[in-house]
Design a protein around this motif. Structure first.
Motif, PDB file in Angstrom:
ATOM      1  N   LEU A  76     -12.314   0.423   5.810  1.00  0.00           N
ATOM      2  CA  LEU A  76     -11.059   0.702   6.511  1.00  0.00           C
ATOM      3  C   LEU A  76      -9.868   0.161   5.723  1.00  0.00           C
ATOM      4  N   ALA A  77     -10.039  -1.013   5.125  1.00  0.00           N
ATOM      5  CA  ALA A  77      -8.957  -1.622   4.355  1.00  0.00           C
ATOM      6  C   ALA A  77      -8.564  -0.744   3.166  1.00  0.00           C
ATOM      7  N   ILE A  78      -9.541  -0.151   2.517  1.00  0.00           N
ATOM      8  CA  ILE A  78      -9.244   0.740   1.383  1.00  0.00           C
ATOM      9  C   ILE A  78      -8.395   1.916   1.850  1.00  0.00           C
ATOM     10  N   LEU A  79      -8.738   2.498   2.991  1.00  0.00           N
ATOM     11  CA  LEU A  79      -7.976   3.642   3.500  1.00  0.00           C
ATOM     12  C   LEU A  79      -6.543   3.242   3.858  1.00  0.00           C
ATOM     13  N   VAL A  80      -6.358   2.063   4.454  1.00  0.00           N
ATOM     14  CA  VAL A  80      -5.006   1.593   4.787  1.00  0.00           C
ATOM     15  C   VAL A  80      -4.194   1.394   3.508  1.00  0.00           C
ATOM     16  N   PHE A  81      -4.816   0.837   2.486  1.00  0.00           N
ATOM     17  CA  PHE A  81      -4.130   0.594   1.219  1.00  0.00           C
ATOM     18  C   PHE A  81      -3.695   1.914   0.585  1.00  0.00           C
ATOM     19  N   VAL A  82      -4.576   2.901   0.604  1.00  0.00           N
ATOM     20  CA  VAL A  82      -4.253   4.204   0.012  1.00  0.00           C
ATOM     21  C   VAL A  82      -3.118   4.884   0.773  1.00  0.00           C
ATOM     22  N   ALA A  83      -3.204   4.897   2.116  1.00  0.00           N
ATOM     23  CA  ALA A  83      -2.167   5.555   2.922  1.00  0.00           C
ATOM     24  C   ALA A  83      -0.800   4.897   2.721  1.00  0.00           C
ATOM     25  N   SER A  84      -0.768   3.579   2.693  1.00  0.00           N
ATOM     26  CA  SER A  84       0.513   2.885   2.510  1.00  0.00           C
ATOM     27  C   SER A  84       1.052   3.074   1.097  1.00  0.00           C
ATOM     28  N   ARG A 101       5.418  -1.796   1.765  1.00  0.00           N
ATOM     29  CA  ARG A 101       4.653  -2.788   1.005  1.00  0.00           C
ATOM     30  C   ARG A 101       3.993  -3.796   1.955  1.00  0.00           C
ATOM     31  N   VAL A 102       4.646  -4.104   3.061  1.00  0.00           N
ATOM     32  CA  VAL A 102       4.023  -4.981   4.056  1.00  0.00           C
ATOM     33  C   VAL A 102       2.762  -4.316   4.619  1.00  0.00           C
ATOM     34  N   MET A 103       2.855  -3.012   4.905  1.00  0.00           N
ATOM     35  CA  MET A 103       1.685  -2.276   5.378  1.00  0.00           C
ATOM     36  C   MET A 103       0.586  -2.279   4.317  1.00  0.00           C
ATOM     37  N   GLN A 104       0.984  -2.118   3.078  1.00  0.00           N
ATOM     38  CA  GLN A 104       0.021  -2.159   1.980  1.00  0.00           C
ATOM     39  C   GLN A 104      -0.644  -3.533   1.904  1.00  0.00           C
ATOM     40  N   GLY A 105       0.151  -4.582   2.165  1.00  0.00           N
ATOM     41  CA  GLY A 105      -0.402  -5.929   2.181  1.00  0.00           C
ATOM     42  C   GLY A 105      -1.440  -6.131   3.263  1.00  0.00           C
ATOM     43  N   LEU A 106      -1.263  -5.459   4.410  1.00  0.00           N
ATOM     44  CA  LEU A 106      -2.260  -5.525   5.481  1.00  0.00           C
ATOM     45  C   LEU A 106      -3.596  -4.988   4.977  1.00  0.00           C
ATOM     46  N   GLY A 107      -3.561  -3.863   4.268  1.00  0.00           N
ATOM     47  CA  GLY A 107      -4.802  -3.318   3.704  1.00  0.00           C
ATOM     48  C   GLY A 107      -5.400  -4.246   2.670  1.00  0.00           C
ATOM     49  N   GLY A 108      -4.557  -4.784   1.789  1.00  0.00           N
ATOM     50  CA  GLY A 108      -5.053  -5.684   0.763  1.00  0.00           C
ATOM     51  C   GLY A 108      -5.632  -6.967   1.337  1.00  0.00           C
ATOM     52  N   ALA A 109      -5.057  -7.441   2.441  1.00  0.00           N
ATOM     53  CA  ALA A 109      -5.535  -8.676   3.063  1.00  0.00           C
ATOM     54  C   ALA A 109      -6.961  -8.531   3.570  1.00  0.00           C
ATOM     55  N   MET A 110      -7.309  -7.349   4.046  1.00  0.00           N
ATOM     56  CA  MET A 110      -8.673  -7.111   4.511  1.00  0.00           C
ATOM     57  C   MET A 110      -9.597  -6.703   3.361  1.00  0.00           C
ATOM     58  N   MET A 111      -9.013  -6.177   2.293  1.00  0.00           N
ATOM     59  CA  MET A 111      -9.814  -5.591   1.214  1.00  0.00           C
ATOM     60  C   MET A 111     -10.370  -6.643   0.266  1.00  0.00           C
ATOM     61  N   VAL A 112      -9.527  -7.516  -0.243  1.00  0.00           N
ATOM     62  CA  VAL A 112      -9.960  -8.413  -1.316  1.00  0.00           C
ATOM     63  C   VAL A 112     -10.863  -9.542  -0.821  1.00  0.00           C
ATOM     64  N   PRO A 113     -10.457 -10.362   0.182  1.00  0.00           N
ATOM     65  CA  PRO A 113     -11.364 -11.432   0.614  1.00  0.00           C
ATOM     66  C   PRO A 113     -12.648 -10.912   1.249  1.00  0.00           C
ATOM     67  N   VAL A 114     -12.569  -9.802   1.974  1.00  0.00           N
ATOM     68  CA  VAL A 114     -13.784  -9.256   2.587  1.00  0.00           C
ATOM     69  C   VAL A 114     -14.708  -8.701   1.505  1.00  0.00           C
TER      70      VAL A 114
END
Length: 461
Positions: A76-84, A101-114
């Motif tokens: 899901l995080a990858i999809l949020v990152f792509v859409a933003s 970019r804040v929305m993109q950060g939400l995706g990145g926050a779930m993407m990298v540590p997870v």
């Protein structure tokens, strides 16, 4: 190929996308400033807004990954990152860009540590250094290819194209995760610490807003100082709360582990100083030296090329010197590499600048990899979610502080000189200040035991 290597390579596709995004954006900043009619130093907000969003949302990632399953959250995080990313490419002004970019950060926050959690939960200690190398080497292709790619896209198409390239990369990564990574069933982590999450996120957001705006005349001065004061007060409340509850949003007891505490504390100083460099270099080459975005990109990618070249050497270096000695000796070399950039002038040939950047990239890469591996060397498996969330927060907060450090130094230099246009001397001061911050991290490594992380490094004194 063993399981940990395969999973590492797939997770690295997400890190590659994130790192590529940061690298191409830094090269495109001057063009974006011209398009928006903004001062280049203010465009640093396009970087810090993303990093602040990462920092604010990462503490949520541990609980969400446990509750809904790490693989599902990662996808899901990858999809949020792509859409933003697509929305960032359509931004019509700095305000819109920051919001996306804040929305993109939400995706990145779930993407990298997870993604890191997916890897580290199942890897043995003796394989951890190998796993981290396989994870980071493909991810480093982003910084290697980012500056020249960002320059070419900016000069021959538009700065907007630097965001659109995330779309195919993200979709390929999504497909590989769905196909190859085993399902991770959700657990029952208990109710989230909403008070702790709220206090932590609010404190980080207030502090970064204050640091980003103080002295910039973006908002009234009292607003910036009030934000800093409220951020510190809220942070103190967050620390007090997290020490008292059973399942805190931020597990501060992890700092009792010496091999986690050192990368978290000393590593934060290092990452702050080093985090100023990727911002300063392309802006200096374009604004200070008059290079085009393409020329700047092909020179500045030397840093990432040096970092990539270091990766195969990390294991033998750490086996021979151990973590403590390596971090102290190499910290000096990394600081010297940053400080040496203050000597660069427009009269230097591009080849000389390239070589200096590549050498600096070697030292910083060894330091980053050593810190990131040592941080998890002695963390028990059952606490890995909390550790990846806390360390991930620090990892993303400190580069944001590095950009604030760089832009703040440039603003102070301009103010002291009574000028409005940046000159090479302003960037020289920025590199000196960044090097000093890196130097401050070195004595802290002396507190590590001589055999710290020996099970991971293979060093036996």
């Amino acid at each position: 190929m063993s399981d940990h290597r395969g999973i590492a390579l797939i997770v690295a596709s997400a890190l590659f996308m994130q790192n590529l995004d940061s690298a191409v954006l830094a090269t495109a900043l001057p063009a974006m400033a011209r398009d928006f009619g903004e001062d280049p130093a203010r465009l640093g907000a396009a970087i810090t807004s993303y990093l602040v969003a990462l920092t604010v949302f990462i503490p949520f990632s541990a609980w969400i990954a446990d509750r809904f399953g790490a693989k599902r959250v990662f996808m899901l995080a990858i999809l949020v990152f792509v859409a933003s990313s697509m929305l960032c490419g359509r931004a019509q002004g700095l305000g819109e860009l920051i919001a996306f970019r804040v929305m993109q950060g939400l995706g990145g926050a779930m993407m990298v540590p997870v993604g890191r959690l997916l890897l580290l939960r199942g890897v043995a200690k003796k394989d951890m250094l190998s796993a981290m190398a396989w994870l980071t080497m493909p991810a480093l292709l982003g910084p290697v290819t980012g500056p020249p790619l960002g320059g070419v896209l900016t000069d021959y198409w538009s700065w907007r194209a630097v965001f659109w390239i995330n779309v195919p990369i993200g979709l390929i990564g999504f497909a590989l995760v769905a196909w190859k990574i085993p399902h991770v069933p959700p657990t029952r982590p208990g109710p989230p610490d909403l008070v702790g999450l709220g206090l932590t996120g609010t404190a980080l957001a207030l502090l970064m807003f204050g640091l980003e705006t103080v002295g910039r005349h973006v908002v009234p001065g009292w607003v910036s100082w009030l934000s800093l004061g409220l951020g510190l007060a809220t942070g103190a409340l967050a620390i007090r709360h997290c020490r008292r509850v059973k399942r805190p949003a931020v597990d501060l007891s992890l700092f009792s582990i010496a091999t986690f505490r050192d990368p978290a504390v000393a590593g934060s100083l290092f990452r702050t100083g080093a985090g100023a460099v990727p911002f300063l270099i392309p802006v200096m080459l374009q604004i200070g030296f008059g290079m085009s975005a393409t020329q700047s990109g092909f020179v500045s990618f030397a840093t990432a090329l040096g970092a990539f070249a270091m990766k195969p050497l990390v294991r033998p270096v750490l086996r021979r010197g151990g973590f403590r000695r390596t971090l102290m000796v190499n910290g000096v070399l990394a600081a010297a590499g940053i400080g040496a950039l203050a000597l660069v002038t427009p009269a230097w040939p591009s080849v000389a600048i390239f070589l200096l950047l590549a050498l600096g990239g070697l030292a910083r890469s060894l330091q980053f990899t050593s810190l990131n591996t040592l941080a998890f060397a002695d963390v028990p498996t059952e606490r890995m979610s909390a550790a990846t969330a806390l360390y991930g927060t620090l990892q993303q907060l400190t580069p944001a502080l590095g950009v604030v450090l760089a832009t703040g130094t440039l603003e102070v230099s301009l103010g002291l000189a009574g000028r409005e246009a940046l000159l090479p001397a302003d960037f020289s001061l920025g590199f000196v200040v960044a090097a000093v911050v890196v130097v401050l991290s070195i004595p802290l490594h002396a507190r590590l035991p001589a055999d710290a992380g020996a099970e991971v490094s293979g060093h036996r004194g």
